[in-house]
Design a protein around this motif. Structure first.
Motif, PDB file in Angstrom:
ATOM      1  N   VAL A  61       0.036  -8.893  -0.470  1.00 27.08           N
ATOM      2  CA  VAL A  61      -0.182  -8.221  -1.743  1.00 27.08           C
ATOM      3  C   VAL A  61       0.823  -7.102  -1.946  1.00 27.08           C
ATOM      4  O   VAL A  61       0.949  -6.554  -3.037  1.00 27.08           O
ATOM      5  N   GLN A  62       1.572  -6.747  -0.884  1.00 25.23           N
ATOM      6  CA  GLN A  62       2.433  -5.572  -0.968  1.00 25.23           C
ATOM      7  C   GLN A  62       3.825  -5.847  -1.539  1.00 25.23           C
ATOM      8  O   GLN A  62       4.528  -4.923  -1.895  1.00 25.23           O
ATOM      9  N   ASN A  63       4.275  -7.104  -1.546  1.00 24.18           N
ATOM     10  CA  ASN A  63       5.546  -7.413  -2.208  1.00 24.18           C
ATOM     11  C   ASN A  63       5.595  -8.890  -2.576  1.00 24.18           C
ATOM     12  O   ASN A  63       4.621  -9.615  -2.408  1.00 24.18           O
ATOM     13  N   SER A 231       3.642   1.375  12.813  1.00 30.42           N
ATOM     14  CA  SER A 231       2.844   1.629  11.609  1.00 30.42           C
ATOM     15  C   SER A 231       3.424   0.944  10.376  1.00 30.42           C
ATOM     16  O   SER A 231       2.844   1.023   9.288  1.00 30.42           O
ATOM     17  N   ASP A 232       4.571   0.256  10.529  1.00 27.53           N
ATOM     18  CA  ASP A 232       5.162  -0.469   9.404  1.00 27.53           C
ATOM     19  C   ASP A 232       4.313  -1.685   9.040  1.00 27.53           C
ATOM     20  O   ASP A 232       3.600  -2.246   9.878  1.00 27.53           O
ATOM     21  N   ALA A 233       4.430  -2.090   7.791  1.00 32.09           N
ATOM     22  CA  ALA A 233       3.770  -3.312   7.333  1.00 32.09           C
ATOM     23  C   ALA A 233       4.773  -4.457   7.405  1.00 32.09           C
ATOM     24  O   ALA A 233       5.822  -4.412   6.760  1.00 32.09           O
ATOM     25  N   TYR A 234       4.465  -5.475   8.189  1.00 32.96           N
ATOM     26  CA  TYR A 234       5.405  -6.588   8.347  1.00 32.96           C
ATOM     27  C   TYR A 234       4.666  -7.845   8.795  1.00 32.96           C
ATOM     28  O   TYR A 234       3.525  -7.807   9.274  1.00 32.96           O
ATOM     29  N   ILE A 235       5.350  -8.978   8.640  1.00 36.21           N
ATOM     30  CA  ILE A 235       4.875 -10.285   9.102  1.00 36.21           C
ATOM     31  C   ILE A 235       6.042 -10.961   9.805  1.00 36.21           C
ATOM     32  O   ILE A 235       7.179 -10.916   9.320  1.00 36.21           O
ATOM     33  N   SER A 255       1.300  -6.964  11.328  1.00 39.03           N
ATOM     34  CA  SER A 255       0.999  -5.621  11.822  1.00 39.03           C
ATOM     35  C   SER A 255      -0.319  -5.139  11.246  1.00 39.03           C
ATOM     36  O   SER A 255      -0.822  -5.670  10.248  1.00 39.03           O
ATOM     37  N   ASP A 256      -0.882  -4.118  11.867  1.00 35.29           N
ATOM     38  CA  ASP A 256      -2.180  -3.612  11.427  1.00 35.29           C
ATOM     39  C   ASP A 256      -2.137  -2.984  10.044  1.00 35.29           C
ATOM     40  O   ASP A 256      -3.188  -2.765   9.424  1.00 35.29           O
ATOM     41  N   ALA A 257      -0.939  -2.685   9.530  1.00 35.48           N
ATOM     42  CA  ALA A 257      -0.820  -2.101   8.191  1.00 35.48           C
ATOM     43  C   ALA A 257      -0.683  -3.168   7.112  1.00 35.48           C
ATOM     44  O   ALA A 257      -0.493  -2.843   5.939  1.00 35.48           O
ATOM     45  N   THR A 258      -0.802  -4.429   7.507  1.00 35.32           N
ATOM     46  CA  THR A 258      -0.526  -5.536   6.590  1.00 35.32           C
ATOM     47  C   THR A 258      -1.789  -6.265   6.172  1.00 35.32           C
ATOM     48  O   THR A 258      -2.708  -6.459   6.971  1.00 35.32           O
ATOM     49  N   SER A 285      -6.238  -9.402   7.845  1.00 36.41           N
ATOM     50  CA  SER A 285      -5.928  -7.988   7.995  1.00 36.41           C
ATOM     51  C   SER A 285      -6.566  -7.496   9.286  1.00 36.41           C
ATOM     52  O   SER A 285      -7.114  -8.286  10.071  1.00 36.41           O
ATOM     53  N   THR A 286      -6.492  -6.201   9.508  1.00 36.37           N
ATOM     54  CA  THR A 286      -7.104  -5.595  10.693  1.00 36.37           C
ATOM     55  C   THR A 286      -8.196  -4.641  10.248  1.00 36.37           C
ATOM     56  O   THR A 286      -7.981  -3.811   9.366  1.00 36.37           O
ATOM     57  N   TYR A 287      -9.361  -4.786  10.866  1.00 36.66           N
ATOM     58  CA  TYR A 287     -10.496  -3.917  10.543  1.00 36.66           C
ATOM     59  C   TYR A 287     -11.168  -3.528  11.851  1.00 36.66           C
ATOM     60  O   TYR A 287     -11.562  -4.387  12.635  1.00 36.66           O
TER      61      TYR A 287
END
Length: 676
Positions: A61-63, A231-235, A255-258, A285-287
């Motif tokens: 959803v981020q890009n 802490s970056d958002a990546y796949i 990553s946990d920010a994704t 995601s990570t929860y």
């Protein structure tokens, strides 16, 4: 088109608030619902396997960047994991994986190419913290000599280069692999990042990452590299060869920010959910430091499955329509119950089993009641329409369940006994050693003979016939004996199989009951001298039980179901099979529970009874089973908390010709049905 619009809208919100938020949206504010299939505190897994009949698109959803994969992928968090040495022998890798799998979960085999050869590497475990991975490594090394060489792979990476297509990033990653550097195509997914990159390394510390940077510069000093923050958002994508050496599947690590999205033109199958298929898209995601899998789809399509999961698809359409309105209202009233999802797929909320649960009737019932919800007539606000499988003849009062007061939930009589229609019958039998149990009537044949008190003798008509303590099949009701072909038994009576309306649990010994109670409460039990119902609510449900004369304290009355091993409802009686009444010469009945007993035989002689199990016949020739020691049996009606609509009751009302509005307004007092 709706997915594109949703994404653009989300990006706009991101720009406005300048922060990324993984929380869900209230379903009442949109036509979509987010359903947690896996989430911490309910059920979680370290990896998920997804497939579809057409290609899968992986994005965020981020890009706007995305990957397209063939019809099966895996998804995992990019965290610390155990790593075995690489080998060019696939069978050796499979053997190592099997050994590692006996020690930890989440084992898989990755394939990479170097010096023209395929290298296979086994990984295992999923650990948010390095120390947790280290402890598991040391534990395995101390107990399994064949796994003495274990490394720890982590989520410390460097990014090398920028690429406009996914294919060019994959090609660049393959070139780095040939140089002996772990390399994976991937993408940053922040709102200001587009395109693709290559992630190098899988280091477990910053020191190791610095060494990797040096190695990369020695290979190609012109390469532009940057440190990837944890802490970056990546796949990123790795080639997974767990299934076969010749078939590499895309295994995505995020990553946990994704928040990673997976979509397809066809329903998506979740292998870990017994292969169930789901409409809409999946979000990983990570929860709470665990993988979360959320199914996002239009709420009306969600209801197709809920109605089919909660009721049989061949039930009357008016009952299904009542279920559709209740389920829709319930879902909308949950808000964002789980932070990243509106509801779960379990009966904590509403059963949701995906496309496989959909039926013609469930789809029609949703479409015929589209948008309709239940509202309180006095406040014009939606209610929370609790419902259960079977009220056992009478719905419950909230005070009997959670000790609360809900005005629109008042106990009413409920026609629920159809749950016993067409269920199997079971014989209650006595084995040759005196043990009493139940077995299906179809597995026994009459011998044509009776014993000396006139009870029929039957024999097994096949081998390995299970005899169970109660008349139903479940792991919790394990067989106590297996009859062999021709083995003879005495039949005491015949009963219905335990069902949603009427049921039997037990008998349980004092020791078994003590363990149950201690596991579910703060009680420390040395012995049980008595166990009895001391209070009941308006509908007859148990609200208080005394143990050894003192109140057995619980969190709320319905929790008694949990205390006693998962009883189907609190509408039950407790029968102590060790208690019986003895009639004296003056006609007075006295309760007895003595461990020794003397009886009169047919000749009037006194006979001491030694058998653990014995039988008492009353004046009407009804036989009761009694035991020398105290054993407790629970006999009850109903399935669930009993609040609000009874699903079996709704069925019987519909069978009688009542419509869904009557059914809903019968079970929920003072409500109206309106378009939401």
């Amino acid at each position: 088109m709706w997915r594109v619009n949703k994404k653009l809208l989300f990006i706009f919100v991101l720009v406005c608030v300048a922060v990324f938020n993984l929380s869900a949206t209230n379903a009442a504010e949109t036509d979509e619902i987010e359903v947690a299939l896996y989430i911490a505190d309910i059920e979680s897994v370290p990896t998920v396997s997804l497939s579809a009949d057409s290609n899968l698109t992986v994005s965020s959803v981020q890009n706007e960047s995305y990957f397209i994969s063939d019809r099966m992928i895996k998804g995992s968090r990019d965290v610390f994991t155990l790593k075995l040495p690489s080998t060019t022998d696939y069978s050796e890798a499979v053997s190592w994986k099997t050994t590692l799998q006996s020690q930890t979960d989440h084992t898989y085999i990755l394939i990479s190419k170097a010096n023209g050869e395929s290298n296979y590497t086994v990984y295992g475990g999923s650990y948010s913290q390095y120390e947790d991975a280290k402890k598991m490594k040391e534990k395995i090394q101390s107990t399994t000599s064949s796994l003495s060489s274990i490394d720890i792979a982590g989520n410390y990476h460097i990014a090398a280069g920028e690429y406009t297509t996914a294919s060019s990033a994959k090609e660049a990653a393959a070139n780095w692999q040939q140089q002996g550097i772990p390399a994976y195509a991937g993408m940053f997914v922040s709102s200001n990042a587009n395109g693709y990159t290559v992630f190098l390394g899988e280091e477990s510390s910053s020191n190791a990452l610095e060494q990797l940077k040096s190695n990369v510069k020695n290979i190609d000093s012109s390469t532009n590299i940057e440190t990837v923050s944890t802490s970056d958002a990546y796949i990123l994508i790795k080639d997974d060869a767990t299934i076969s050496s010749g078939i590499a599947r895309d295994h995505y690590f995020y990553s946990d920010a994704t928040k990673m999205q997976v979509s397809s033109e066809d329903p998506i199958k979740v292998i870990e959910k017994n292969g169930r298929q789901y409409r809409g898209m999946m979000e990983l995601s990570t929860y709470k430091n665990e993988l979360a899998l959320v199914n996002v789809l239009p709420i009306e399509q969600y209801l197709y499955s809920v109605v089919g999961s909660e009721m049989y698809g061949n039930w009357p359409i008016e009952a299904l329509k009542a279920q559709a309105v209740s389920a829709r209202t319930y879902a909308l009233m949950q808000g964002v119950k789980y932070d990243i999802a509106n509801v779960s797929d379990t009966t904590r909320d509403q059963a949701y089993s995906g496309v496989t649960a959909e039926t013609t009737g469930s789809i029609q019932s949703v479409q015929m009641t589209e948008g309709e919800v239940l509202v309180d007539a006095s406040s014009d606000k939606m209610i929370t329409p609790f419902y259960s499988s079977n009220a056992g003849g009478m719905t419950s009062d909230p005070s009997e369940v959670w000790e609360s007061d809900i005005p629109y939930l008042t106990p009413v009589a409920s026609p629920d006994d159809s749950a016993g229609d067409r269920v199997r019958e079971w014989h209650r039998i006595v084995l040759q050693n005196g043990t009493v149990g139940y077995t299906s009537t179809e597995l026994l044949t009459s011998s044509g003979k009776n014993n000396n008190i006139g009870l029929p003798i039957y024999q097994s008509n096949t081998s390995a016939v299970n005899v169970r303590p109660a008349p139903f099949v479940a792991e919790s009701n394990a067989p106590i004996h297996q009859l062999q072909l021709g083995e003879k038994v005495i039949v005491l009576d015949t009963v219905q199989e335990s069902n949603a309306y009427s049921w039997i649990y037990g008998p349980y010994s004092e020791d078994q009951l003590a363990l149950m109670i201690e596991d579910a409460t703060d009680e420390n039990i040395s012995s049980i001298s008595s166990l009895e119902v001391s209070k009941r609510g308006t509908s007859g449900r148990v609200t208080e039980i005394k143990l050894n004369g003192d109140v057995l304290e619980v969190k709320y009355p319905d929790y008694y179901r949990t205390v006693f091993g998962g009883l189907r409802s609190t509408r039950f009686e407790i029968e102590n099979m060790g208690e019986y009444y003895v009639m004296s010469g003056n006609g007075q009945a006295t309760k007895s529970s003595s461990s020794s007993m003397v009886a009169l035989n047919g000749d009037g002689e006194k006979v001491e009874v030694y058998d653990e199990t014995f039988f008492v016949m009353d004046a009407d020739e009804n036989i009761s089973v009694k035991t020398q020691s105290d054993q407790y049996q629970f006999v009850g009606t109903g399935f669930g908390h009993g609040l609000g609509m009874s699903q079996y009751g709704a069925k019987q009302f519909a069978d009688l010709g009542y419509d869904y509005k009557y059914i809903l307004q019968y079970y929920y007092q003072g409500v109206e049905i309106k378009k939401g």
